[in-house]
Design a protein around this motif. Structure first.
Motif, PDB file in Angstrom:
ATOM      1  N   GLN A  63      39.901  40.443  33.411  1.00  0.00           N
ATOM      2  CA  GLN A  63      38.295  40.984  32.658  1.00  0.00           C
ATOM      3  C   GLN A  63      38.686  41.979  31.680  1.00  0.00           C
ATOM      4  OE1 GLN A  63      35.841  42.518  35.386  1.00  0.00           O
ATOM      5  NE2 GLN A  63      34.595  40.750  34.988  1.00  0.00           N
ATOM      6  N   ASP A  64      37.879  41.728  30.476  1.00  0.00           N
ATOM      7  CA  ASP A  64      38.403  43.169  29.248  1.00  0.00           C
ATOM      8  C   ASP A  64      37.384  44.317  30.101  1.00  0.00           C
ATOM      9  OD1 ASP A  64      40.113  41.641  27.458  1.00  0.00           O
ATOM     10  OD2 ASP A  64      38.471  41.339  25.916  1.00  0.00           O
ATOM     11  N   ILE A  65      38.034  45.119  29.708  1.00  0.00           N
ATOM     12  CA  ILE A  65      37.185  46.432  30.071  1.00  0.00           C
ATOM     13  C   ILE A  65      37.347  47.214  28.851  1.00  0.00           C
ATOM     14  CG2 ILE A  65      39.987  47.577  30.739  1.00  0.00           C
ATOM     15  CD1 ILE A  65      38.179  48.701  33.135  1.00  0.00           C
ATOM     16  N   GLU A  66      35.922  48.442  28.692  1.00  0.00           N
ATOM     17  CA  GLU A  66      35.376  49.170  28.069  1.00  0.00           C
ATOM     18  C   GLU A  66      35.731  50.329  28.600  1.00  0.00           C
ATOM     19  OE1 GLU A  66      31.808  49.843  24.900  1.00  0.00           O
ATOM     20  OE2 GLU A  66      31.570  48.711  26.087  1.00  0.00           O
ATOM     21  N   SER A  78      38.627  48.554  24.132  1.00  0.00           N
ATOM     22  CA  SER A  78      39.071  47.778  25.329  1.00  0.00           C
ATOM     23  C   SER A  78      39.904  46.824  24.906  1.00  0.00           C
ATOM     24  CB  SER A  78      37.188  46.453  24.671  1.00  0.00           C
ATOM     25  OG  SER A  78      36.341  47.403  25.132  1.00  0.00           O
ATOM     26  N   PHE A  79      40.018  46.617  26.611  1.00  0.00           N
ATOM     27  CA  PHE A  79      41.403  46.478  26.872  1.00  0.00           C
ATOM     28  C   PHE A  79      41.668  45.117  27.987  1.00  0.00           C
ATOM     29  CE2 PHE A  79      41.359  49.998  27.982  1.00  0.00           C
ATOM     30  CZ  PHE A  79      42.468  50.056  29.566  1.00  0.00           C
ATOM     31  N   PRO A  80      42.120  44.233  28.253  1.00  0.00           N
ATOM     32  CA  PRO A  80      42.398  43.105  29.321  1.00  0.00           C
ATOM     33  C   PRO A  80      42.419  43.906  30.766  1.00  0.00           C
ATOM     34  CG  PRO A  80      44.016  42.086  27.692  1.00  0.00           C
ATOM     35  CD  PRO A  80      43.301  43.622  27.380  1.00  0.00           C
ATOM     36  N   ILE A  81      42.447  43.979  31.249  1.00  0.00           N
ATOM     37  CA  ILE A  81      42.928  44.583  32.415  1.00  0.00           C
ATOM     38  C   ILE A  81      43.707  44.051  33.541  1.00  0.00           C
ATOM     39  CG2 ILE A  81      40.546  45.276  33.883  1.00  0.00           C
ATOM     40  CD1 ILE A  81      43.217  48.253  33.710  1.00  0.00           C
ATOM     41  N   ALA A 124      48.994  44.729  30.806  1.00  0.00           N
ATOM     42  CA  ALA A 124      48.957  44.580  28.782  1.00  0.00           C
ATOM     43  C   ALA A 124      48.249  45.634  28.629  1.00  0.00           C
ATOM     44  CB  ALA A 124      47.136  44.027  28.423  1.00  0.00           C
ATOM     45  N   ASP A 144      46.361  49.441  35.346  1.00  0.00           N
ATOM     46  CA  ASP A 144      45.933  48.171  36.457  1.00  0.00           C
ATOM     47  C   ASP A 144      45.463  48.110  38.063  1.00  0.00           C
ATOM     48  OD1 ASP A 144      46.083  46.439  34.205  1.00  0.00           O
ATOM     49  OD2 ASP A 144      48.165  46.146  34.254  1.00  0.00           O
ATOM     50  N   VAL A 169      31.948  45.425  31.492  1.00  0.00           N
ATOM     51  CA  VAL A 169      33.626  44.685  31.403  1.00  0.00           C
ATOM     52  C   VAL A 169      32.897  43.691  31.132  1.00  0.00           C
ATOM     53  CG1 VAL A 169      34.769  45.487  33.706  1.00  0.00           C
ATOM     54  CG2 VAL A 169      32.422  44.574  34.061  1.00  0.00           C
ATOM     55  N   SER A 170      33.928  42.485  30.692  1.00  0.00           N
ATOM     56  CA  SER A 170      33.081  41.058  30.196  1.00  0.00           C
ATOM     57  C   SER A 170      33.961  40.449  30.501  1.00  0.00           C
ATOM     58  CB  SER A 170      33.168  40.958  28.682  1.00  0.00           C
ATOM     59  OG  SER A 170      34.304  41.865  27.735  1.00  0.00           O
TER      60      SER A 170
END
Length: 134
Positions: A46-49, A73-76, A80, A86, A133-134
């Motif tokens: 997911q992308d986490i903010e 926001s970034f991929p978790i 990344a 992570d 998250v998204s």
């Protein structure tokens, strides 16, 4: 024996302050939920903010989103970001404030990030507010 960890002051959603103990940092990842949210669980991929503050162990703050006034926001869970993020944030709940004490082998290792004030071998401590998250 429990690891010595910094004390965190400041309410979730506000810039925290860290007070470090007179002790060496743990050589393992330490994850402490300071305030548990009631949102969805963070899943790998997911992308986490987040809002966050990062500080070297008994050193200076090297980065924080609170002063910038905007979250990031970034991929978790997919490599990344540093491994300590992570490993420490996947499985946490949205709305939580989490303390991460990340040894160098799960952060920037022996090379550090000199331009950010992170020396090789530094243990990094983050206070992370999980916004979504998204």
């Amino acid at each position: 024996m429990a690891a010595a960890l910094p004390e965190v002051s400041g309410a979730p959603g506000t810039k925290p302050t860290l007070t470090f103990p007179d002790a060496a940092p743990s050589e393992e990842l330490e994850v402490v939920v300071l305030s548990r949210g009631d949102g969805a669980l963070v899943e790998a991929g997911q992308d986490i903010e987040v809002h966050y503050l990062g500080q070297s162990w008994q050193g200076g703050v090297f980065d924080n989103s609170f002063d910038r006034g905007s979250s990031i926001s970034f991929p978790i869970g997919v490599g990344a970001v540093i491994a300590g993020w992570d490993e420490g944030l996947v499985g946490q709940q949205v709305g939580s404030r989490v303390l991460l004490s990340i040894p160098s082998h799960l952060a920037y290792g022996d090379r550090g990030v000199p331009q950010a004030g992170i020396k090789g071998g530094d243990t990094l401590v983050f206070v992370v507010d999980i916004v979504g998250v998204s």
